[in-house]
Design a protein around this motif. Structure first.
Motif, PDB file in Angstrom:
ATOM      1  N   TYR A 265       5.779  -1.132  -5.769  1.00 20.02           N
ATOM      2  CA  TYR A 265       5.997  -0.134  -6.551  1.00 20.02           C
ATOM      3  C   TYR A 265       5.300   1.057  -5.914  1.00 20.02           C
ATOM      4  O   TYR A 265       5.794   2.287  -5.874  1.00 20.02           O
ATOM      5  CB  TYR A 265       5.438  -0.240  -7.947  1.00 20.02           C
ATOM      6  N   PHE A 266       4.102   0.930  -5.619  1.00 19.95           N
ATOM      7  CA  PHE A 266       3.252   1.928  -5.139  1.00 19.95           C
ATOM      8  C   PHE A 266       3.740   2.398  -3.820  1.00 19.95           C
ATOM      9  O   PHE A 266       3.635   3.632  -3.598  1.00 19.95           O
ATOM     10  CB  PHE A 266       1.802   1.466  -4.952  1.00 19.95           C
ATOM     11  N   ILE A 267       3.874   1.468  -2.906  1.00 20.79           N
ATOM     12  CA  ILE A 267       4.775   1.848  -1.583  1.00 20.79           C
ATOM     13  C   ILE A 267       6.072   2.783  -1.743  1.00 20.79           C
ATOM     14  O   ILE A 267       6.019   3.792  -1.108  1.00 20.79           O
ATOM     15  CB  ILE A 267       5.082   0.930  -0.618  1.00 20.79           C
ATOM     16  N   ARG A 268       7.022   2.347  -2.713  1.00 18.95           N
ATOM     17  CA  ARG A 268       7.973   3.164  -2.964  1.00 18.95           C
ATOM     18  C   ARG A 268       7.674   4.572  -3.545  1.00 18.95           C
ATOM     19  O   ARG A 268       8.334   5.556  -3.153  1.00 18.95           O
ATOM     20  CB  ARG A 268       8.829   2.486  -4.037  1.00 18.95           C
ATOM     21  N   GLU A 269       6.847   4.639  -4.366  1.00 19.47           N
ATOM     22  CA  GLU A 269       6.490   5.898  -4.977  1.00 19.47           C
ATOM     23  C   GLU A 269       5.845   6.787  -3.785  1.00 19.47           C
ATOM     24  O   GLU A 269       6.246   7.894  -3.705  1.00 19.47           O
ATOM     25  CB  GLU A 269       5.493   5.655  -6.173  1.00 19.47           C
ATOM     26  N   GLN A 270       4.974   6.197  -2.999  1.00 20.47           N
ATOM     27  CA  GLN A 270       4.823   6.864  -1.806  1.00 20.47           C
ATOM     28  C   GLN A 270       5.658   7.375  -0.682  1.00 20.47           C
ATOM     29  O   GLN A 270       5.572   8.426  -0.381  1.00 20.47           O
ATOM     30  CB  GLN A 270       3.451   5.871  -0.950  1.00 20.47           C
ATOM     31  N   GLN A 271       6.592   6.441  -0.552  1.00 25.70           N
ATOM     32  CA  GLN A 271       7.794   6.680   0.201  1.00 25.70           C
ATOM     33  C   GLN A 271       8.721   7.874  -0.243  1.00 25.70           C
ATOM     34  O   GLN A 271       9.083   8.925  -0.025  1.00 25.70           O
ATOM     35  CB  GLN A 271       8.961   5.690   0.469  1.00 25.70           C
ATOM     36  N   LYS A 272       8.973   7.982  -1.812  1.00 22.48           N
ATOM     37  CA  LYS A 272       9.390   9.088  -2.278  1.00 22.48           C
ATOM     38  C   LYS A 272       8.436  10.564  -2.101  1.00 22.48           C
ATOM     39  O   LYS A 272       9.379  11.559  -1.971  1.00 22.48           O
ATOM     40  CB  LYS A 272       9.444   8.809  -3.906  1.00 22.48           C
TER      41      LYS A 272
ATOM     42  N   VAL B 161      12.629  -1.732  -5.508  1.00 21.10           N
ATOM     43  CA  VAL B 161      11.494  -2.531  -5.878  1.00 21.10           C
ATOM     44  C   VAL B 161      12.116  -4.176  -5.883  1.00 21.10           C
ATOM     45  O   VAL B 161      11.340  -5.112  -5.677  1.00 21.10           O
ATOM     46  CB  VAL B 161      10.685  -2.016  -6.741  1.00 21.10           C
ATOM     47  N   SER B 162      12.751  -4.335  -7.090  1.00 18.62           N
ATOM     48  CA  SER B 162      12.950  -5.622  -7.670  1.00 18.62           C
ATOM     49  C   SER B 162      13.665  -6.483  -6.666  1.00 18.62           C
ATOM     50  O   SER B 162      13.187  -7.660  -6.492  1.00 18.62           O
ATOM     51  CB  SER B 162      14.064  -5.547  -8.978  1.00 18.62           C
TER      52      SER B 162
ATOM     53  N   VAL C 156       1.948  -9.681  -7.252  1.00 19.62           N
ATOM     54  CA  VAL C 156       0.960  -8.605  -6.540  1.00 19.62           C
ATOM     55  C   VAL C 156       1.812  -7.912  -5.675  1.00 19.62           C
ATOM     56  O   VAL C 156       1.810  -6.870  -5.580  1.00 19.62           O
ATOM     57  CB  VAL C 156       0.026  -9.423  -5.700  1.00 19.62           C
ATOM     58  N   GLU C 157       2.940  -8.724  -5.205  1.00 19.30           N
ATOM     59  CA  GLU C 157       3.897  -7.905  -4.283  1.00 19.30           C
ATOM     60  C   GLU C 157       4.751  -7.012  -4.953  1.00 19.30           C
ATOM     61  O   GLU C 157       4.795  -5.922  -4.494  1.00 19.30           O
ATOM     62  CB  GLU C 157       4.892  -8.841  -3.449  1.00 19.30           C
ATOM     63  N   PHE C 158       5.142  -7.231  -6.346  1.00 17.78           N
ATOM     64  CA  PHE C 158       5.672  -6.074  -7.071  1.00 17.78           C
ATOM     65  C   PHE C 158       4.925  -5.035  -7.396  1.00 17.78           C
ATOM     66  O   PHE C 158       5.501  -3.926  -6.950  1.00 17.78           O
ATOM     67  CB  PHE C 158       6.085  -6.852  -8.391  1.00 17.78           C
ATOM     68  N   ILE C 159       3.580  -5.177  -7.733  1.00 17.87           N
ATOM     69  CA  ILE C 159       2.810  -3.960  -7.999  1.00 17.87           C
ATOM     70  C   ILE C 159       2.604  -3.006  -6.478  1.00 17.87           C
ATOM     71  O   ILE C 159       2.848  -2.006  -6.455  1.00 17.87           O
ATOM     72  CB  ILE C 159       1.531  -4.212  -8.312  1.00 17.87           C
ATOM     73  N   MET C 160       2.551  -4.006  -5.245  1.00 16.20           N
ATOM     74  CA  MET C 160       2.285  -3.328  -4.213  1.00 16.20           C
ATOM     75  C   MET C 160       3.613  -2.705  -3.772  1.00 16.20           C
ATOM     76  O   MET C 160       3.522  -1.359  -3.455  1.00 16.20           O
ATOM     77  CB  MET C 160       1.992  -4.472  -3.042  1.00 16.20           C
TER      78      MET C 160
END
Length: 75
Positions: free
Chosen positions: A63-70, A15-16, A57-61
């Motif tokens: 984070y959620f995309i990465r959680e979904q990928q996991k 994410v970072s 906003v991109e950081f938040i997005m």
């Protein structure tokens, strides 16, 4: 470009780093658009402020995309 980056860069670098890469791209695109559109007045500090603002906003997005990928990987 963003859809490909979210699917390729985000899983590789996290994410970072993905957000920093996105911020740099946003700043560059905003600043260079001043040369594409000659009557626009885009200063570098303005591009930096816009890039950092959008990166929150991109950081938040990311984070959620990465959680979904996991979650998708464990199905």
């Amino acid at each position: 470009m963003g859809i490909v980056a979210d699917e390729v860069v985000l899983p590789l670098f996290g994410v970072s780093i993905s957000t920093m890469q996105g911020a740099f791209a946003i700043i560059l695109i905003i600043y260079l658009s001043g040369f594409v559109f000659p009557r626009s007045m885009i200063a570098l500090p303005g591009a930096i402020i816009a890039g950092i603002s959008l990166s929150v906003v991109e950081f938040i997005m990311h984070y959620f995309i990465r959680e979904q990928q996991k979650k998708e990987a464990y199905k």
